[in-house]
Write an enzyme that holds these catalytic residues in place. Structure first.
Site, PDB file in Angstrom:
ATOM      1  CG  ASP A 117       9.193   8.564   8.439  1.00 33.32           C
ATOM      2  OD1 ASP A 117       9.091   8.183   7.362  1.00 33.32           O
ATOM      3  OD2 ASP A 117      10.243   9.507   8.615  1.00 33.32           O
ATOM      4  N   GLY A 118       6.421   7.624   6.723  1.00 31.99           N
ATOM      5  CA  GLY A 118       5.476   8.244   5.816  1.00 31.99           C
ATOM      6  C   GLY A 118       5.958   9.514   5.172  1.00 31.99           C
TER       7      GLY A 118
ATOM      8  N   GLY B  60       2.546   3.972   1.722  1.00 32.94           N
ATOM      9  CA  GLY B  60       3.076   4.065   2.964  1.00 32.94           C
ATOM     10  C   GLY B  60       3.592   5.538   3.295  1.00 32.94           C
TER      11      GLY B  60
ATOM     12  CG  ASP C 251       5.708  -2.929  -4.778  1.00 33.71           C
ATOM     13  OD1 ASP C 251       6.328  -3.975  -4.926  1.00 33.71           O
ATOM     14  OD2 ASP C 251       6.008  -1.875  -4.106  1.00 33.71           O
TER      15      ASP C 251
ATOM     16  N   GLY D 166       0.868  -1.324   0.088  1.00 37.79           N
ATOM     17  CA  GLY D 166       0.114   0.022  -0.060  1.00 37.79           C
ATOM     18  C   GLY D 166       0.779   1.285  -0.038  1.00 37.79           C
TER      19      GLY D 166
ATOM     20  CE  LYS E  39       7.914   8.283  -3.342  1.00 34.55           C
ATOM     21  NZ  LYS E  39       8.391   7.512  -4.461  1.00 34.55           N
TER      22      LYS E  39
ATOM     23  CG  ASP F 216       6.799   4.042  -6.618  1.00 34.61           C
ATOM     24  OD1 ASP F 216       6.101   5.084  -6.966  1.00 34.61           O
ATOM     25  OD2 ASP F 216       6.253   3.163  -6.019  1.00 34.61           O
TER      26      ASP F 216
HETATM   27  P1  AMP Z   1       9.253   1.473  -2.687  1.00 35.39           P
HETATM   28  O1  AMP Z   1      10.018   0.037  -2.903  1.00 35.39           O
HETATM   29  O2  AMP Z   1       9.933   2.713  -2.397  1.00 35.39           O
HETATM   30  O3  AMP Z   1       8.366   1.464  -3.822  1.00 35.39           O
HETATM   31  O4  AMP Z   1       8.330   1.142  -1.439  1.00 35.39           O
HETATM   32  C1  AMP Z   1       8.011   0.046  -0.902  1.00 35.39           C
HETATM   33  C2  AMP Z   1       7.031   0.028   0.224  1.00 35.39           C
HETATM   34  O5  AMP Z   1       7.400   0.850   1.041  1.00 35.39           O
HETATM   35  C3  AMP Z   1       5.565   0.857  -0.387  1.00 35.39           C
HETATM   36  O6  AMP Z   1       4.571   0.252   0.114  1.00 35.39           O
HETATM   37  C4  AMP Z   1       6.064   2.162   0.385  1.00 35.39           C
HETATM   38  O7  AMP Z   1       4.791   2.975   0.289  1.00 35.39           O
HETATM   39  C5  AMP Z   1       6.757   1.889   1.556  1.00 35.39           C
HETATM   40  N1  AMP Z   1       7.455   2.976   1.952  1.00 35.39           N
HETATM   41  C6  AMP Z   1       8.612   3.306   1.504  1.00 35.39           C
HETATM   42  N2  AMP Z   1       9.307   4.235   2.058  1.00 35.39           N
HETATM   43  C7  AMP Z   1       8.435   4.819   3.207  1.00 35.39           C
HETATM   44  C8  AMP Z   1       8.276   5.445   4.344  1.00 35.39           C
HETATM   45  N3  AMP Z   1       9.159   6.613   4.476  1.00 35.39           N
HETATM   46  N4  AMP Z   1       7.057   5.777   5.206  1.00 35.39           N
HETATM   47  C9  AMP Z   1       6.083   4.732   4.772  1.00 35.39           C
HETATM   48  N5  AMP Z   1       6.052   3.901   3.904  1.00 35.39           N
HETATM   49  C10 AMP Z   1       7.269   3.585   3.183  1.00 35.39           C
HETATM   50 MG    MG Z   2       6.786   1.919  -4.636  1.00 33.35          MG
END
Ligand code: AMP
Ligand code: MG
Length: 519
Positions: free
Chosen positions: A136-137, A103, A269, A101, A124, A279
Site C-alpha cells: 500500500d505504500g 514502493g 537493495d 524500486g 517514507k 533502510d
Molecule cells: P525493504 O526490505 O523494507 O527494504 O523493502 C523491500 C521492497 O519492498 C522495497 O522495494 C520496498 O519499497 C517495498 N515495500 C516494503 N514495504 C512496502 C509497502 N508498505 N508498500 C509498498 N512497497 C513496500
Molecule cells: Mg529497502
C-alpha cells in the site's frame, strides 16, 4: 534558514536521467527508466511528532510552519519539487529478485544547503508508487518511530547513516499482519522525512546491468562519481570508484560491529553506494553477545543476516555490485582485485576498532590477534550484555585476584550464571588482557579515553523502542522524548537510567528481540 514549503528545490537526478513522467501509480515494470513520477497521496491530518532541530539547522531548514507540515504529510507538493520513486532491483536473501524500486519512498527534491551540497529529501510511507507491487505504500507508526530514532541514534554514535528530519502521524490507520498469521490489525499510520546526499543503492546499478541498459548504467556511474566522489577522474575512475565503495562498506560494517548493530535485511537493495546505513527495518542492537543473532523473523531459517555474518554478507553484496559493473570495465582482473581488497580493509579497520574498544594502543603481533579471538570466543560463550560488559571493562580494577572477583565484577552484564568452565575462561581472559594492557606504551588515561570513545554507554534497545511506541500509541510521549535526548549523547553517563540489561519480560515479547518485516 528556509522553509520546506518555500524552498527552490534542485532536480538534477530527474533532469539527467530518463524517467516515466506519467504519474501513473499502478504497479508495473519500467524498463528504460531510472524513476517514475509519484505524487504523494494526501492524508487526513498530518501532525508533527518529532523534528530533528540540529539536522535541520545544519541543512538550513527552518522550523516547520503549517504549510511545511502539509509537505511532511505528502499533502503539499510545491512547484519546484518533482516527486519520484527510484527504480532499482536487488538480491534478496541471496536470490535475484528483479525490479523492486521505491514502493513507499518518494523523493520530493534535492535540498541545496548554504555551502552548495545537496540532500535528497524523501518521504517514507507517503502512498503508492509504480513500485509498490501488491503493497500500500504506507508505513505504520511503529516502524516509522524505529527508523526515525535509529537513524539519529546511529548518527550520534558516529556510524555512517542516512538521517531522519521529521516524523508525522497521518490521522489514518494502516492495516498490517504483524505476525504473518492472518490476524491483520489496524495501526496508526505515519511518515518519516529522511534525508541523505543520495539514496542510491547497489540495486540501482544491478537493475541497469540486468536490463542491459549500458548507456544508462554508464551515465549513472559517471553521475554518482561526479557528485559524490568528485576527486576521482581519469581512465580508471570507475574501477577506483568501486574500490572506494568497497572501502566505505568495510568501514560501515566495522562500525556496526563496534556498537553491536544488526541490520537484519542486508539485501543489495538495502546497501548504499555512499557506505551509509540505510533502510531501517527489523534491526537490533545486540543485548547478550550472540554472533548468531538475527532480529529478523524472516531470516530465521538460515540466519543469513546474523551479527557475526555481516562482514561476509557485505563482501557478497559488493561482489553483486562488481558484477553489475563488468560491462564498464575492460579488465575484469582489476575489478576482481578491487573487490578482494575488502578483506584487507576490513581486517585493518576491525583490528584498529577492537584495539580502541579494549584500550590497547595497537594490535602488534600474533599474541594480540589471539587475544582478540579469545575475547570473541569467551563473549560468545558467556553471552554477557555487550554494551554493559565493555563499559565495565573500562573500569576494570587491577586488584581482582580470584576468578570469583572477576565474575562478581562483571555480574551486572550477565543474563545467566556462568558455569565453572565459563568462569575459568573469563578469568584467564581477563588475566591475559591485564597483562597486555601493562605492555601498552600509552598512559592508562589514554587507554581509558580510547575505550570511552569506542564503547557506547547508551544504545537504543529494541525493548525501549517497543515501550516508547506503545506509549505513543496511547498518546503519550514521555519515553519517546527521553530516548530522543539520550541518543544524542550515547558515550556519556548522563542517561544511566537506561544502563541495565534487557529485562526478562522482553526476551520473548514480539518487537523486543525479534521483529517481522511487516512495517
Ligand atoms: P525493504 O526490505 O523494507 O527494504 O523493502 C523491500 C521492497 O519492498 C522495497 O522495494 C520496498 O519499497 C517495498 N515495500 C516494503 N514495504 C512496502 C509497502 N508498505 N508498500 C509498498 N512497497 C513496500
Ligand atoms: Mg529497502
Amino acid at each position: 534558514m528556509e522553509n520546506l514549503s518555500a524552498k527552490q528545490f534542485k532536480r538534477n537526478f530527474v533532469d539527467t536521467f530518463p524517467g516515466d513522467s506519467s504519474g501513473d501509480l499502478h504497479p508495473r515494470q519500467t524498463p528504460g527508466m531510472l524513476y517514475s513520477k509519484a505524487v504523494p497521496t494526501a492524508v487526513r491530518k498530518p501532525e508533527l511528532i518529532a523534528w530533528s532541530a540540529e539536522l535541520a539547522d545544519s541543512l538550513g531548514i527552518a522550523e516547520p510552519n503549517s504549510d511545511d507540515i502539509q509537505v511532511l504529510g505528502g499533502n503539499l507538493v510545491t512547484p519546484t519539487m518533482y516527486p519520484y520513486a527510484a527504480c532499482y532491483a536487488g538480491h534478496q536473501f541471496g536470490n535475484w529478485a528483479g525490479q523492486l524500486g521505491d514502493g513507499r519512498a518518494i523523493t520530493l527534491g534535492e535540498w541545496e544547503n548554504p555551502n552548495g551540497n545537496t540532500w535528497e529529501l524523501q518521504l517514507k510511507g507517503a502512498g503508492p508508487t509504480a513500485y509498490s507491487r501488491r503493497a500500500d505504500g504506507r508505513a505504520v507508526l511503529r516502524s516509522s518511530v524505529r527508523e526515525y530514532l535509529m537513524s539519529e541514534a546511529m548518527h550520534h554514535l558516529g556510524v555512517p547513516t542516512t538521517r531522519a528530519l521529521a516524523l508525522v502521524t497521518t490521522g489514518e490507520m494502516v492495516t498490517r499482519d504483524m505476525f504473518y498469521d492472518g490476524r491483520a490489525a489496524d495501526e496508526p499510520g505515519a511518515i518519516v522525512m529522511r534525508t541523505a546526499p543520495s539514496f542510491l543503492r547497489f540495486g540501482n546499478f544491478e537493475m541497469l546491468a540486468a536490463r542491459n541498459e549500458i548507456d544508462n548504467l554508464t551515465q549513472l556511474v559517471n553521475w554518482t562519481i561526479e557528485r559524490f566522489y568528485p576527486h576521482l577522474n581519469g581512465e580508471d575512475k570507475v574501477l577506483h570508484w568501486f574500490g572506494e565503495v568497497v572501502e566505505r562498506t568495510a568501514t560501515m560494517i566495522v562500525e556496526w560491529q563496534r556498537v553491536g548493530f544488526v541490520h537484519g535485511v542486508m539485501n543489495t537493495d538495502n546497501m548504499s553506494v555512499l557506505g551509509l546505513t540505510i533502510d531501517y527495518g527489523p534491526y537490533s542492537f545486540l543485548d547478550n553477545y550472540d554472533p548468531d543473532f538475527t532480529p529478523n523473523t524472516t531470516d530465521l531459517p538460515g540466519k543469513r543476516y546474523a551479527f557475526g555474518k555481516q562482514a561476509n554478507i557485505a563482501y557478497w553484496n559488493l561482489s553483486r555490485l562488481a558484477n553489475a559493473l563488468i560491462p564498464l570495465i575492460s579488465d575484469k582482473d582489476q575489478l576482481e582485485s578491487e573487490l578482494r581488497k575488502y578483506e584487507d580493509f576490513y581486517w585493518a579497520k576491525y583490528y584498529a576498532m577492537m584495539a580502541d574498544k579494549l584500550g590497547m594502543d595497537g594490535i602488534y603481533n600474533e599474541d594480540d590477534v589471539r587475544l582478540l579471538a579469545e575475547f570473541e570466543q569467551v563473549l560468545a560463550t558467556i553471552q554477557p550484555d555487550m554494551t554493559i560488559f565493555y563499559q565495565l571493562l573500562i573500569d576494570l580494577p587491577t586488584s581482582l585476584a580470584t576468578a570469583e572477583d572477576v565474575v562478581n565484577f562483571f555480574r551486572s552484564s550477565f543474563y545467566g550464571e556462568p558455569d565453572p568452565t565459563e568462569v575459568a575462561q573469563l578469568y584467564t581472559l581477563i588475566k591475559s588482557y591485564q597483562a597486555r594492557l601493562r605492555a601498552n606504551t600509552c598512559t592508562r588515561e589514554d587507554s581509558v579515553l580510547r575505550m570511552k570513545k569506542a564503547n557506547p554507554r547508551f544504545i537504543l534497545r529494541n525493548y525501549l523502542l517497543h515501550m516508547a511506541i506503545e506509549e505513543l500509541q496511547r498518546g503519550e510521549n514521555t519515553l519517546f522524548l527521553k530516548l530522543q535526548q539520550a541518543l544524542k549523547d550515547p558515550y556519556s553517563r548522563s542517561h544511566d537510567e537506561f544502563f541495565t540489561i534487557r529485562p526478562g519480560w522482553a526476551t520473548q515479547q514480539a518487537g523486543c528481540s525479534m521483529l517481522s518485516c511487516s512495517s
